[in-house]
Design a protein around this motif. Sequence first.
Motif, PDB file in Angstrom:
ATOM      1  N   ILE A  29      -4.924  -2.253  -1.510  1.00 39.10           N
ATOM      2  CA  ILE A  29      -4.271  -3.266  -2.342  1.00 39.10           C
ATOM      3  C   ILE A  29      -4.578  -3.037  -3.826  1.00 39.10           C
ATOM      4  N   GLN A  30      -5.816  -2.702  -4.130  1.00 39.07           N
ATOM      5  CA  GLN A  30      -6.187  -2.456  -5.527  1.00 39.07           C
ATOM      6  C   GLN A  30      -5.445  -1.250  -6.096  1.00 39.07           C
ATOM      7  N   TYR A  31      -5.310  -0.226  -5.271  1.00 35.91           N
ATOM      8  CA  TYR A  31      -4.577   0.960  -5.735  1.00 35.91           C
ATOM      9  C   TYR A  31      -3.107   0.619  -5.965  1.00 35.91           C
ATOM     10  N   LEU A  32      -2.523  -0.127  -5.023  1.00 41.77           N
ATOM     11  CA  LEU A  32      -1.120  -0.520  -5.153  1.00 41.77           C
ATOM     12  C   LEU A  32      -0.904  -1.341  -6.418  1.00 41.77           C
ATOM     13  N   LYS A  33      -1.815  -2.246  -6.694  1.00 42.49           N
ATOM     14  CA  LYS A  33      -1.715  -3.074  -7.896  1.00 42.49           C
ATOM     15  C   LYS A  33      -1.792  -2.219  -9.163  1.00 42.49           C
ATOM     16  N   ARG A  34      -2.669  -1.230  -9.146  1.00 44.64           N
ATOM     17  CA  ARG A  34      -2.887  -0.420 -10.350  1.00 44.64           C
ATOM     18  C   ARG A  34      -1.668   0.436 -10.702  1.00 44.64           C
ATOM     19  N   VAL A  35      -0.987   0.959  -9.693  1.00 38.06           N
ATOM     20  CA  VAL A  35       0.108   1.897  -9.975  1.00 38.06           C
ATOM     21  C   VAL A  35       1.480   1.251  -9.911  1.00 38.06           C
ATOM     22  N   TRP A  36       1.556  -0.031  -9.533  1.00 38.65           N
ATOM     23  CA  TRP A  36       2.855  -0.636  -9.233  1.00 38.65           C
ATOM     24  C   TRP A  36       3.813  -0.588 -10.414  1.00 38.65           C
ATOM     25  N   ASP A  37       3.349  -0.796 -11.603  1.00 36.24           N
ATOM     26  CA  ASP A  37       4.229  -0.808 -12.769  1.00 36.24           C
ATOM     27  C   ASP A  37       4.806   0.568 -13.093  1.00 36.24           C
ATOM     28  N   LYS A  38       4.219   1.624 -12.523  1.00 37.88           N
ATOM     29  CA  LYS A  38       4.710   2.983 -12.791  1.00 37.88           C
ATOM     30  C   LYS A  38       5.770   3.429 -11.787  1.00 37.88           C
ATOM     31  N   VAL A  39       5.997   2.632 -10.739  1.00 36.20           N
ATOM     32  CA  VAL A  39       6.922   3.019  -9.680  1.00 36.20           C
ATOM     33  C   VAL A  39       8.361   2.867 -10.155  1.00 36.20           C
ATOM     34  N   GLY A  40       9.171   3.920  -9.930  1.00 36.45           N
ATOM     35  CA  GLY A  40      10.569   3.887 -10.326  1.00 36.45           C
ATOM     36  C   GLY A  40      11.392   4.880  -9.532  1.00 36.45           C
ATOM     37  N   PRO A  41      12.623   5.164  -9.994  1.00 38.18           N
ATOM     38  CA  PRO A  41      13.523   6.065  -9.254  1.00 38.18           C
ATOM     39  C   PRO A  41      12.998   7.486  -9.096  1.00 38.18           C
ATOM     40  N   GLN A  42      12.084   7.904  -9.954  1.00 39.01           N
ATOM     41  CA  GLN A  42      11.547   9.268  -9.867  1.00 39.01           C
ATOM     42  C   GLN A  42      10.140   9.274  -9.249  1.00 39.01           C
ATOM     43  N   THR A  43       9.927   8.372  -8.276  1.00 36.96           N
ATOM     44  CA  THR A  43       8.612   8.227  -7.646  1.00 36.96           C
ATOM     45  C   THR A  43       8.691   8.566  -6.170  1.00 36.96           C
ATOM     46  N   LEU A  44       7.704   9.320  -5.700  1.00 35.94           N
ATOM     47  CA  LEU A  44       7.484   9.518  -4.268  1.00 35.94           C
ATOM     48  C   LEU A  44       6.234   8.731  -3.903  1.00 35.94           C
ATOM     49  N   PHE A  45       6.349   7.827  -2.930  1.00 31.52           N
ATOM     50  CA  PHE A  45       5.218   7.010  -2.504  1.00 31.52           C
ATOM     51  C   PHE A  45       4.906   7.339  -1.050  1.00 31.52           C
ATOM     52  N   ILE A  46       3.671   7.795  -0.786  1.00 31.03           N
ATOM     53  CA  ILE A  46       3.243   8.167   0.558  1.00 31.03           C
ATOM     54  C   ILE A  46       2.215   7.156   1.039  1.00 31.03           C
ATOM     55  N   LEU A  47       2.488   6.524   2.188  1.00 32.12           N
ATOM     56  CA  LEU A  47       1.624   5.487   2.742  1.00 32.12           C
ATOM     57  C   LEU A  47       1.214   5.884   4.153  1.00 32.12           C
ATOM     58  N   ASP A  48      -0.057   6.104   4.356  1.00 30.37           N
ATOM     59  CA  ASP A  48      -0.565   6.469   5.678  1.00 30.37           C
ATOM     60  C   ASP A  48      -1.328   5.284   6.264  1.00 30.37           C
ATOM     61  N   GLU A  49      -0.738   4.667   7.292  1.00 34.70           N
ATOM     62  CA  GLU A  49      -1.351   3.511   7.952  1.00 34.70           C
ATOM     63  C   GLU A  49      -1.642   2.386   6.964  1.00 34.70           C
ATOM     64  N   PHE A  50      -0.667   2.110   6.090  1.00 31.24           N
ATOM     65  CA  PHE A  50      -0.867   1.024   5.124  1.00 31.24           C
ATOM     66  C   PHE A  50      -0.948  -0.310   5.866  1.00 31.24           C
ATOM     67  N   GLY A  51      -1.926  -1.130   5.511  1.00 33.15           N
ATOM     68  CA  GLY A  51      -2.109  -2.447   6.107  1.00 33.15           C
ATOM     69  C   GLY A  51      -2.882  -2.432   7.408  1.00 33.15           C
ATOM     70  N   ALA A  52      -3.404  -1.240   7.790  1.00 35.09           N
ATOM     71  CA  ALA A  52      -4.096  -1.145   9.079  1.00 35.09           C
ATOM     72  C   ALA A  52      -5.473  -1.785   9.063  1.00 35.09           C
ATOM     73  N   GLY A  53      -6.011  -2.108   7.904  1.00 33.77           N
ATOM     74  CA  GLY A  53      -7.366  -2.641   7.830  1.00 33.77           C
ATOM     75  C   GLY A  53      -7.440  -4.148   7.909  1.00 33.77           C
ATOM     76  N   THR A  54      -6.341  -4.799   8.346  1.00 32.06           N
ATOM     77  CA  THR A  54      -6.357  -6.263   8.424  1.00 32.06           C
ATOM     78  C   THR A  54      -5.627  -6.698   9.691  1.00 32.06           C
ATOM     79  N   ASP A  55      -5.325  -8.001   9.812  1.00 34.18           N
ATOM     80  CA  ASP A  55      -4.610  -8.528  10.966  1.00 34.18           C
ATOM     81  C   ASP A  55      -3.281  -7.778  11.138  1.00 34.18           C
ATOM     82  N   PRO A  56      -2.993  -7.246  12.359  1.00 31.41           N
ATOM     83  CA  PRO A  56      -1.793  -6.425  12.556  1.00 31.41           C
ATOM     84  C   PRO A  56      -0.500  -7.140  12.165  1.00 31.41           C
ATOM     85  N   THR A  57      -0.391  -8.422  12.501  1.00 35.10           N
ATOM     86  CA  THR A  57       0.844  -9.140  12.182  1.00 35.10           C
ATOM     87  C   THR A  57       1.032  -9.246  10.678  1.00 35.10           C
TER      88      THR A  57
END
Length: 765
Positions: A396-424
Amino acid sequence: MESRTYQVLEFPKILGALASFAVSEAGASACLNLRPYPEIEQVWQATTLFEQAAAWNAESDFVIKPFPDLQGLFDYLEKQNGVLDQDGLFALKQALDLVKASRESLSFYEERGWEFLWGIFFGYEWPVKTMSAIGRCLDMEGAIKDESSPGLLSVRQEIRSIHQRCTKRVKEFILRENMGQALQDEFITIASDRYVLPLKVNFKNKTQGIIHDYSQTGETCYFEPVFLVETNNRLQELKREEREEEYRVLAYLTDLVRQEKNNIFEAYKGLVQLDVLLAKVALASRIDGRTLEMTEEGEPKLIKARHPLIALADDSVQPLSIELLQGQSALIVSGGNAGGKTVCLKTLGLITLMALTGLPVPVAEGSRLPMWTDIFVVMGDEQSLEENVSTFTAQIQYLKRVWDKVGPQTLFILDEFGAGTDPTQGAALAQAVIDSLVERKAITLIATHFPALKAYAMAMDSVRAASVLFDPSTKRPLYKLAYDQVGASIALDVAREHGLPVSILERAEKYLLLDGSDTSHVLDKLNKIAVEREGALTALEKERAKMERKRAQLQTQFEKEHGQLLDKIQGQAQDVVKKWQADKLGHKEARKQLARVREKAEELSPLSQKPPTIFSFEDLVPGLEVAYLAWDKSGTVLEVNAKKKQAKVDIGGVAMWVKAQHLGPARKNKSVSSPLKNNSKISSDLVVEVDLRGNRADMALAELERAMDNALQKGAGKIEIIHGRGTGALRREVHGFLKYYPSVASFSLANEEHGGDGMTEVILK
């Protein structure tokens, strides 16, 4: 691009492998400092430069030799009064000699139009003064030559004269004083820069002189007889004068280097760049890599991609294709543990970094990527005990830090994002993140085990689902992707394979049944269907390739036999004409025989797939250029016979009467044959084009041979072969074929306006 991205995707390991192919420390350092280019024009230039270097390397077999690092030399030259020593100047000579050899090799290919490669070695003025002076003053071992200056020559001549005099006087002394048994060695030697005798210690008091030193054993002393003292003193004066003269030579050479420093630096910089380029060529050969097409926008498409680091270690690594369709901007990969999901994500990320850096990548032709200026990666266990941060919090901290830089020329790779909390809640958060990334037009690649995220992937038009495949019987991973379906998370199977106690597994299965969420049977069935489909597609592809090879062989054989038959028929016609001209055959009989020959030729005429355009008799006039359709040869109408509705046509020196319906318009780009009394050939203006891109080498050569035979039958003078750039492997196969093809007069790569080193132009005999 964040440095963290490089580390997570293991980009430094690729640069380390690249550096290992460099031959110099400077080249290896330059390899390690490579980074992705921020502009697409820079990427295009880097890939074009690599392709030109690869083409030159393949054609010239030029090999770069190791050369010294000169950066310290250039830093030293910044000092006002610093004079370079012999070692520095000799290192400079070695580097410039290698640059000169590179320039000479490249100059043989000036017509290729390799403008970027040309600019490296010819984009500056050659340091003529420095090269000439260093070559005149330093020998092949780096020593200063006697001829460097008149003063140095004079001093060294006198030093050699002193040596001769000393040797002579010592011999006379030994004979006169009967000192032969007192010497440890038969010759004089030098100690403390003075001529001395290696005298046995027990003889040191037998004559007057000076002891300068003793051997390590103490049995020998280095003795300067009194009669050599004056000569040795003179020798010291000459040695000092020699050093002064050598210093003047070094100062003179250093001054020339300073005058041409900028051009020398450009030459050296080009040499380092060449070392990096040839390291890239070696890397491409090692991983079977090629340049990747970069587009300003669009969806990624990697065909038969292999993880570069795995490809370096294992040539037989299983390739996989990663592709989004038009309008899709996210790919969600599901399936069991150890099935290759993370490898899939890393493959796209690492290949992207390499492509943006201008490096060859292990993919098949037809692959492409959009120009991404930022790559963000959430991967692995990112918890920090020192900072009291859990894996989920770190994501979450990483996502917050880079979120403003995300745009049409961005590749975002997420491996098991959200796996460290309640599955739902984790799945809901992952869906929301993907929704937001899609809105920002970023491309997203995510690996997951969340059932909700799998359902989301199948339901959204902007998202594509893919599953890693497993062998239905053994549950072992196949390292392949099946698109537009989801895969089961086979945690229990993996646990069973790794030896978890059976009692625990049985209890887990009971809890899974009680929970009512076991969909593994359905997903297993989908996996089985996908594996069967992949197997069928692979078998069909092999069968198609086999049939294509067989068809190419049959087509080549048919066209060859057809051409031989046409040549035979044409030869028969020419024989009839020759007999008639030699009065060995009557006019009437000659016409009958020519008519029979023409009928044979007409039987072969249905070769063309399109019905040919034919003339009516009214169209025929003397001097008209026509094509005799049966032979597919051009000729000129000599006269017409209105009564018989025929025209007399000269075809390659053979004059024959032909019906109008057997004639058609001559090819506009084909020269008309004229009577050839001496049987010499006139090259045709007809140009035939053949496209070999996308074919394997054996299929490409079969296609090329077929096209060459067809071009010769048509009387073409030139054939253009499109083989593409790539790594140059197909081009080398084509050139090897052309070298031994009997009807090839010459061949060369096209200029840049007509395809550059992606096309070869062949002149036919």
